[in-house]
Structure formats: C-alpha cells, structure tokens
Motif scaffolding. Structure first.
Motif, PDB file in Angstrom:
ATOM      1  N   LEU A 153       0.854  -1.191   0.000  1.00  0.00           N
ATOM      2  CA  LEU A 153       0.000   0.000   0.000  1.00  0.00           C
ATOM      3  C   LEU A 153       0.885   1.234   0.000  1.00  0.00           C
ATOM      4  O   LEU A 153       2.013   1.214   0.488  1.00  0.00           O
ATOM      5  CB  LEU A 153      -0.971   0.016   1.177  1.00  0.00           C
ATOM      6  CG  LEU A 153      -0.453   0.010   2.617  1.00  0.00           C
ATOM      7  CD1 LEU A 153       0.054   1.370   3.076  1.00  0.00           C
ATOM      8  CD2 LEU A 153      -1.546  -0.479   3.563  1.00  0.00           C
ATOM      9  N   ASN A 188      -2.831   5.144   5.207  1.00  0.00           N
ATOM     10  CA  ASN A 188      -3.037   4.403   3.969  1.00  0.00           C
ATOM     11  C   ASN A 188      -3.655   5.328   2.930  1.00  0.00           C
ATOM     12  O   ASN A 188      -4.780   5.795   3.094  1.00  0.00           O
ATOM     13  CB  ASN A 188      -3.947   3.203   4.238  1.00  0.00           C
ATOM     14  CG  ASN A 188      -4.388   2.512   2.959  1.00  0.00           C
ATOM     15  OD1 ASN A 188      -3.728   2.584   1.935  1.00  0.00           O
ATOM     16  ND2 ASN A 188      -5.519   1.824   3.031  1.00  0.00           N
ATOM     17  N   GLU A 210     -10.051  -2.954   4.762  1.00  0.00           N
ATOM     18  CA  GLU A 210      -9.087  -2.268   5.610  1.00  0.00           C
ATOM     19  C   GLU A 210      -9.023  -2.853   7.017  1.00  0.00           C
ATOM     20  O   GLU A 210      -8.182  -2.428   7.817  1.00  0.00           O
ATOM     21  CB  GLU A 210      -9.427  -0.775   5.681  1.00  0.00           C
ATOM     22  CG  GLU A 210      -9.369  -0.062   4.343  1.00  0.00           C
ATOM     23  CD  GLU A 210     -10.583  -0.351   3.455  1.00  0.00           C
ATOM     24  OE1 GLU A 210     -10.488  -0.071   2.250  1.00  0.00           O
ATOM     25  OE2 GLU A 210     -11.609  -0.881   3.969  1.00  0.00           O
ATOM     26  N   LEU A 214      -6.296  -6.662   5.688  1.00  0.00           N
ATOM     27  CA  LEU A 214      -5.037  -5.941   5.857  1.00  0.00           C
ATOM     28  C   LEU A 214      -4.418  -6.213   7.224  1.00  0.00           C
ATOM     29  O   LEU A 214      -3.186  -6.299   7.352  1.00  0.00           O
ATOM     30  CB  LEU A 214      -5.245  -4.443   5.653  1.00  0.00           C
ATOM     31  CG  LEU A 214      -5.547  -3.986   4.218  1.00  0.00           C
ATOM     32  CD1 LEU A 214      -5.522  -2.468   4.132  1.00  0.00           C
ATOM     33  CD2 LEU A 214      -4.563  -4.585   3.217  1.00  0.00           C
ATOM     34  N   LEU A 223       2.377  -7.522   4.317  1.00  0.00           N
ATOM     35  CA  LEU A 223       1.926  -6.194   3.892  1.00  0.00           C
ATOM     36  C   LEU A 223       3.088  -5.213   3.991  1.00  0.00           C
ATOM     37  O   LEU A 223       3.668  -5.026   5.061  1.00  0.00           O
ATOM     38  CB  LEU A 223       0.767  -5.723   4.770  1.00  0.00           C
ATOM     39  CG  LEU A 223       0.210  -4.320   4.514  1.00  0.00           C
ATOM     40  CD1 LEU A 223      -0.356  -4.215   3.093  1.00  0.00           C
ATOM     41  CD2 LEU A 223      -0.850  -3.955   5.550  1.00  0.00           C
TER      42      LEU A 223
END
Length: 259
Positions: A153, A188, A210, A214, A223
């Motif tokens: 991200l 983010n 989210e 995540l 991540l």
C-alpha cells in the motif's frame, strides 16, 4: 497489469454532490475524479480498468457508454431516410473499461472479491475512486515485485492540523508550539499492488478490506508500505473538492502529468 477502482460507496460526507451521482463521478475540472485517477494510471501505461460500482452504478455505465460519442467529431446524415453516423475524428483514450455492479451495500473487501473473475490469476493495482496523487506507478510496482510479499500500500504523512501541546499530570500546559510537518502520522493512501492470493483473505460481501484482510496480512508480514513523499489528496468534502478545482484552474495540479 489491470487496475481495480473502488467506486461503489455512498459518499455521505459530500452529500451535496453525491446525492445525484457516485462520489467518483463528481467532477473537478469538467471531468469526474475517477477519470483523473484513470489518466494517472494510463500515463504510466496501465490502461485496463475494472470499476467496482455500487451506489448509482448506472451513472458510471452511462458516462462511459456516451464517452466515445462525446469525444468525437461526428456527422449525422438523415438524408437517405436513415440515421447514418460518420465518425471523422475521435479523441478517446485507448482504454478497456469493465464496470461491475458489486452491490449497493457491499463492503470494500466484498467489492474486490466480486471482481476476482475479471482480474484472473495475476497481480493487479487497486485504489479508491476519490483521491489523486503524483506517485510514480512504475516505481510502486517495481517496489512490490522486489519485496515479494502479497500486498503493498502507498503510505503518506497525514500532517497535524493544530498546535501541539505538552500537558503535564496536573493538566498544566508545559509547552506549546505550532504544528510542523514532522508531527504527522503515516496513513493508507490506497494506490496498492496486490497479488492474487489477496482473494483468499476476503470472506464475502461483509468484509471490510481495511480491517480483517489488511490486519491479517500485516500480522503475517505480508503487507509492505511504499512511502510517498509527494502529493496526495482525497476528496471527502466540498472544501477538498474546491481545493482540487483550484489546482486545476491555476494549472498547478500535481497529479496532472498528461497534456
């Protein structure tokens, strides 16, 4: 790589505009912000899009259905008793756009899950349909390929908006200073790169991308964040919409790399 755009939410915080159309279809500079985001990706060579629509999804479909007509020089010839259409010049981008009705109340994760068959078994780009930035997409993709994790991200610094206080245990203010750019926290910003394994982390329509997906990816070390120090701005409010309009009117829009 295909680009997945989340464009199905209600946009309640900018209801003065979103009551008539999906938030990604709210115009800045005479074009929907969704179009601006697509132009960003296309500048770097990513021109195949999958739009996750929901609220007033027909508006998005109708806009693209008319896009070729509205961006072409055309003669309509009725002299032979028929409707002959002659296209002289067209000024459309060479895009392939798939608009998918992912449901009215589907959460962000559920919307991504619903377009799995259109993505196929390959990595893809994904972002929200209400924010623009000047991130270098090619560098973002390169970063993602290098670390080999499932998800990347883009992170940006959310600046502190108020003065900073140092408060003691007796509630006395020990010091005060104005905000600075170092007071912010990374957030983010979207603009993600995701491997197809991401679909295994999404249960169904009620999954908020989210949250569980995540959070689980982060716990598993899958991540990664790509720190972007340039421009990024979402359009949650009328004030933010007006700010983006001012950038375009002044010819200083940081995200606008195309002619």
């Amino acid at each position: 790589m295909k680009v997945v755009l989340l464009a199905g939410g209600f946009g309640t915080r900018i209801s003065e505009e979103s009551q008539f159309k999906p938030k990604p279809m709210i115009e800045i500079g005479g074009k929907p912000i969704l179009w601006h985001i697509m132009k960003e990706y296309a500048y770097y060579g990513f021109d195949e899009f999958i739009i996750c629509a929901g609220y007033k999804q027909y508006v998005i479909k109708e806009w693209f259905a008319d896009y070729f007509l509205h961006n072409s020089d055309i003669t309509f010839d009725f002299t032979k008793g028929s409707n002959d259409m002659i296209i002289h010049e067209q000024h459309c981008e060479p895009w392939k756009v798939t608009v998918v009705d992912t449901g009215l109340n589907t959460m962000t994760g559920g919307r991504i899950k619903r377009i799995q068959k259109y993505v196929g078994d390959e990595p893809f780009l994904m972002t929200y349909g209400d924010g623009v930035c000047d991130v270098d997409m090619n560098k973002l993709v390169e970063f993602h390929k290098e670390h080999g994790k499932i998800a990347t991200l883009t992170a940006v610094m959310l600046e502190q908006q108020k003065g900073v206080l140092d408060i003691g245990g007796d509630n006395a203010v020990k010091s005060f200073r104005e905000k600075s750019h170092t007071d912010g926290a990374p957030i983010n910003a979207g603009y993600m790169v995701l491997n197809p394994e991401i679909f295994d982390y999404i249960d169904g329509d009620d999954t908020v991308f989210e949250r569980e997906p995540l959070e689980k990816l982060a716990k598993e070390g899958q991540l990664m964040s790509y720190m972007h120090k340039g421009f990024w701005q979402c359009m949650d409010t009328k004030r933010e919409m007006d700010m983006l309009e001012k950038y375009l009117a002044a010819g200083t829009a940081p995200w606008k790399k195309w002619d």
